[in-house]
Design a protein around this motif. Structure first.
Motif: not given
Length: 557
Positions: A2, A4-5, A28, A97, A100, A104
């Protein structure tokens, strides 16, 4: 793997800190749910281990059955493998998490800061914004991180209580009743902790603001001999922050002490009751070992619940600061959707100024504040009736891409020099450097030279030329410059003036200045008094026909 956004984070729910944290969880959701499930598996694997050990003792050791002992030993090994895999995966997921949520939050606050524009420094201090981007995002990340372990802790406590109820109802009831009692006893400690954390966070923001001001004005302070006075003032404010931090630490220490003391008392009660039952023959040796293992194990999930409360409290306070920023609305909103058919005149009804494509228009004002007010309206940094190609700026789409106002308060960003000067990629940087007479600066330090914070390694004149080059390289349809050559020598100013008109042949260029060297190169000069254009013409025409204009630009000579 994955990532990161980095895409659009969406529209956050900023009606309250709780709603903002809930929005983060929803955004998330897949990884948060996965983290919670992994946390449950990780904790349950540990919770079941004492039962397996007890069975191994009763059915293997006490019964002298090697096969049963091997079976339960294999089960214990399997649980260890599950715990290890789930623990590693859970930790990796929790870190994701954390990052993120933090990134974010950085995304939405940065986007909001860009949307607010000139409104932001009027409503929030620089230190407050810095604190949001440094400490608050970390606390919000901690709140997301603790969710996986907190979920596992809750399920593990319920599972242990159920196992103990089956094996010994009295001991199971002790756990079922004891956990809510612990939570009720610890709850009153959260309110003063949250209140003190909020007050401490407020003081930290104020201290950051003063530190930013001190760093920015250090040269001035040294020039007037005021650094000692402001250092003492900063020391006093720092001591207030320290005192507030000590009060937070005191409240946090009481909470941390409760996290150890209250579960410890419950564990001691369970151990004592289990020993009594074993002595009376109501528990086997294996069950006694299991119950002791449960008692020791319960320390971890119960302490995790205390950690959950503490981090969620800090996260809630931090989210409140983020919500405060997100609730701000720009004084002049940018929500236009109309796209003009082509370039056209820029008209300011408030002053009567008209700027046409292909002309170098200059604004000279008896009061510099009038010129700044005109520039602010032309860039829609202040309300006003301004149209571009017949379209009101309020209705114009992509206004910030079309209209650029460059002032001397603009800052150079740290990083590679060429990268800090090319913000849009539309214009020709080399041509912009020539127009701004800044090619010698780049040649001396190199295009990849690292620019320090605010470009402090450059002189005032060099910074001004680099800022002008950056504005020209952006190549907007409308460029408004406010005193772009006030810090350079006359020869440099003359070269910039000669090159500026040719650099933007089909664009609108407005220069607010009272420099005769610049005004003499203008296609048209508008003289402003009391906010209105009272005379127009070339520089030489106005010198002959407008005595007040001549007095302003020649400094009364």
């Amino acid at each position: 793997m994955r990532t990161l956004p980095v895409d659009d984070p969406g529209t956050p729910d900023h009606r309250s800190p709780t709603r903002y944290l809930t929005w983060l969880v929803r955004t998330q959701a897949p990884t948060v749910i996965a983290g919670a499930l992994l946390g449950v598996v990780w904790m349950l694997a540990q919770a079941v281990m004492p039962a397996v050990v007890g069975r191994a003792i009763d059915q293997g050791v006490a019964a002298r059955d090697p096969a049963a002992l091997a079976l339960w030993a294999g089960a214990l090994l399997g649980l260890g493998v599950v715990q290890a895999v789930a623990g590693v995966t859970r930790h990796r997921n929790s870190v994701f998490n954390w990052l993120a949520a933090a990134f974010r939050t950085v995304q939405v606050t940065t986007r909001q800061a860009a949307r607010l524009g000139a409104t932001l420094p009027k409503r929030l201090s620089a230190g407050e914004v810095v604190s949001v981007g440094v400490s608050d995002v970390a606390h919000i990340g901690d709140a997301m991180d603790i969710l996986s372990r907190g979920s596992g802790a809750i399920v593990a406590i319920v599972a242990v209580a159920a196992i103990m109820l089956v094996a010994s109802p009295p001991l199971g009831l002790i756990v079922l009743v004891g956990v809510p009692v612990i939570l009720l006893l610890a709850a009153p400690l959260l309110r003063p902790y949250r209140r003190r954390e909020d007050a401490h966070r407020e003081l930290v923001g104020e201290l950051n603001t003063h530190a930013t001001d001190l760093v920015g004005g250090l040269r001035v302070l040294r020039g007037i001999g005021g650094e000692t006075l402001f250092a003492e003032r900063y020391r006093g404010e720092s001591q207030r922050v320290r005192s507030a931090g000590v009060r937070v630490a005191a409240a946090e220490s009481r909470l941390s002490g409760a996290e150890v003391l209250l579960p410890g008392l419950l564990v001691a009660l369970v151990t004592w009751a289990g020993a009594r039952y074993a002595a009376d023959g109501r528990l086997s040796v294996g069950q006694l070992v299991s119950f002791y293992g449960y008692a020791v194990f319960l320390i971890h999930p119960l302490k995790t619940l205390g950690e959950l409360a503490g981090k969620l409290t800090k996260g809630h306070v931090a989210a409140g600061r983020v919500v405060r920023l997100l609730e701000l609305e720009p004084e002049v909103p940018l929500a236009g959707t109309v796209r003009p058919d082509g370039p056209g005149d820029l008209v300011d009804a408030g002053s009567g100024l008209v700027a046409r494509p292909g002309e170098l228009t200059m604004v000279a004002a008896a009061d510099p504040r009038d010129a700044q007010a005109v520039a602010d309206r032309l860039g829609r940094h202040a309300p006003g009736e301004v149209t571009y190609a017949g379209v009101p700026l309020a209705d114009l789409a992509d206004l910030r891409d079309r209209v650029l106002v460059a002032v001397n308060e603009d800052r150079l960003f740290s990083g590679p020099l060429a990268g800090s000067l090319t913000t849009t990629g539309r214009g020709d940087l080399d041509a912009a450097l020539v127009t701004a007479n800044a090619e010698d600066i780049v040649a001396a330090v190199g295009r990849d030279a690292h620019v320090a914070e605010a470009g402090r390694e450059f002189s005032g004149g060099q910074q001004q030329r680099l800022r002008l080059a950056r504005a020209l390289a952006a190549d907007p349809e409308v460029l408004v410059l406010v005193e772009p050559t006030s810090a350079v020598d006359a020869h440099t100013e003359a070269r910039v003036a000669d090159r500026l008109r040719a650099a933007r042949p089909d664009r609108i260029t407005v220069v607010c200045t009272t420099s005769p060297l610049l005004l003499d190169r203008a296609d048209r000069v508008a003289y402003v008094e009391d906010g209105r254009v009272v005379a127009e013409g070339t520089h030489r025409e106005l010198l002959d026909t407008a005595s007040r204009y001549a007095a302003v630009v020649t400094r009364g000579m």
